[in-house]
Design a protein around this motif. Structure first.
Motif, PDB file in Angstrom:
ATOM      1  N   VAL A 205       7.616   0.041  -2.010  1.00 24.10           N
ATOM      2  CA  VAL A 205       7.112  -0.967  -2.955  1.00 24.10           C
ATOM      3  C   VAL A 205       6.506  -0.363  -4.224  1.00 24.10           C
ATOM      4  O   VAL A 205       6.311  -1.074  -5.207  1.00 24.10           O
ATOM      5  CB  VAL A 205       6.079  -1.908  -2.285  1.00 24.10           C
ATOM      6  N   SER A 206       6.230   0.932  -4.213  1.00 23.39           N
ATOM      7  CA  SER A 206       5.611   1.549  -5.394  1.00 23.39           C
ATOM      8  C   SER A 206       6.627   2.136  -6.365  1.00 23.39           C
ATOM      9  O   SER A 206       6.257   2.633  -7.423  1.00 23.39           O
ATOM     10  CB  SER A 206       4.633   2.648  -4.953  1.00 23.39           C
TER      11      SER A 206
ATOM     12  N   GLN B 288      10.138   2.193  -8.917  1.00 22.63           N
ATOM     13  CA  GLN B 288      10.808   1.410  -9.944  1.00 22.63           C
ATOM     14  C   GLN B 288      12.227   1.108  -9.468  1.00 22.63           C
ATOM     15  O   GLN B 288      12.852   1.922  -8.780  1.00 22.63           O
ATOM     16  CB  GLN B 288      10.846   2.213 -11.239  1.00 22.63           C
TER      17      GLN B 288
ATOM     18  N   PHE C 161       9.713  -3.032 -12.264  1.00 19.88           N
ATOM     19  CA  PHE C 161       8.715  -2.434 -11.388  1.00 19.88           C
ATOM     20  C   PHE C 161       8.454  -3.340 -10.190  1.00 19.88           C
ATOM     21  O   PHE C 161       8.136  -4.526 -10.347  1.00 19.88           O
ATOM     22  CB  PHE C 161       7.413  -2.171 -12.147  1.00 19.88           C
ATOM     23  N   ARG C 162       8.591  -2.788  -9.005  1.00 21.70           N
ATOM     24  CA  ARG C 162       8.393  -3.564  -7.778  1.00 21.70           C
ATOM     25  C   ARG C 162       6.972  -4.097  -7.672  1.00 21.70           C
ATOM     26  O   ARG C 162       6.759  -5.192  -7.156  1.00 21.70           O
ATOM     27  CB  ARG C 162       8.766  -2.721  -6.560  1.00 21.70           C
ATOM     28  N   GLN C 163       6.003  -3.354  -8.169  1.00 25.04           N
ATOM     29  CA  GLN C 163       4.617  -3.822  -8.122  1.00 25.04           C
ATOM     30  C   GLN C 163       4.441  -5.085  -8.973  1.00 25.04           C
ATOM     31  O   GLN C 163       3.732  -6.009  -8.580  1.00 25.04           O
ATOM     32  CB  GLN C 163       3.661  -2.718  -8.601  1.00 25.04           C
TER      33      GLN C 163
ATOM     34  N   SER D 186       3.484  -8.919  -7.522  1.00 21.38           N
ATOM     35  CA  SER D 186       2.328  -9.665  -8.017  1.00 21.38           C
ATOM     36  C   SER D 186       2.595 -11.167  -8.132  1.00 21.38           C
ATOM     37  O   SER D 186       1.655 -11.961  -8.153  1.00 21.38           O
ATOM     38  CB  SER D 186       1.856  -9.107  -9.364  1.00 21.38           C
TER      39      SER D 186
ATOM     40  N   ASP E  44      -4.863  -0.331  -6.685  1.00 21.37           N
ATOM     41  CA  ASP E  44      -3.842   0.244  -7.563  1.00 21.37           C
ATOM     42  C   ASP E  44      -2.420  -0.014  -7.080  1.00 21.37           C
ATOM     43  O   ASP E  44      -1.498  -0.068  -7.875  1.00 21.37           O
ATOM     44  CB  ASP E  44      -4.042   1.764  -7.702  1.00 21.37           C
ATOM     45  N   CYS E  45      -2.234  -0.132  -5.770  1.00 23.59           N
ATOM     46  CA  CYS E  45      -0.888  -0.292  -5.232  1.00 23.59           C
ATOM     47  C   CYS E  45      -0.859  -1.388  -4.176  1.00 23.59           C
ATOM     48  O   CYS E  45      -1.584  -1.315  -3.178  1.00 23.59           O
ATOM     49  CB  CYS E  45      -0.409   1.028  -4.624  1.00 23.59           C
TER      50      CYS E  45
ATOM     51  N   GLY F  16       1.031  -3.820  -1.274  1.00 25.71           N
ATOM     52  CA  GLY F  16       2.004  -3.695  -0.202  1.00 25.71           C
ATOM     53  C   GLY F  16       2.411  -5.088   0.249  1.00 25.71           C
ATOM     54  O   GLY F  16       1.792  -6.080  -0.140  1.00 25.71           O
TER      55      GLY F  16
END
Length: 146
Positions: free
Chosen positions: A37-38, A40, A46-48, A52, A119-120, A122
């Motif tokens: 998930v972190s 690109q 971007f997966r993050q 979101s 920051d990350c 999941g």
């Protein structure tokens, strides 16, 4: 009536487990975290960022990636819009890939996104094996209504 989306923000799995257990279309299910998930995506997204906007019970798409450079049995996890959030872990991906190759039908739903304040982020999802072929399934029973 219980609002399932609100209930999931409280991190309760009871509602979805009850729904899964009592749905006649489902053979079995597995809760799992999404891998990668972190990273690109190949298209530059971007997966993050995609995570979101995810909400509990969003329908997800599982797809084998034959051109994946790491594994020919990789199973990507994407939103219905095609935006990828990651992969099934390698062990589960390989097993699911083999089962899909034998004609088994699998669907998936978002359970929760964790770490929105970190920051990350999941993601926990549920993958569900259908009892019947896709053409035979009544889609109304695949939508959570509690």
């Amino acid at each position: 009536m219980v609002n399932m989306r609100e209930a999931f923000f409280d991190e309760s799995d009871d509602l979805i487990t009850n729904w899964l257990d009592h749905n006649e279309e489902f053979d079995r299910y597995i809760f799992t975290k999404v891998a990668g998930v972190s990273f690109q995506n190949r298209d530059g997204s971007f997966r993050q960022t995609i995570l979101s906007i995810c909400k509990p019970l969003d329908r997800l798409v599982l797809k084998r990636e034959l051109d994946n450079p790491v594994s020919k049995m990789a199973i990507s996890v994407s939103l219905e819009t095609g935006e990828q959030i990651g992969y099934l872990n390698s062990r589960l991906g390989e097993e699911t890939c083999k089962r899909m190759g034998k004609g088994e039908r699998w669907i998936s739903f978002m359970v929760r996104v964790v770490g929105r304040d970190r920051d990350c982020m999941g993601a926990t999802i549920v993958i569900v094996k259908l009892k019947k072929k896709k053409d035979d399934v009544r889609t109304s029973s695949l939508k959570p209504t509690l």
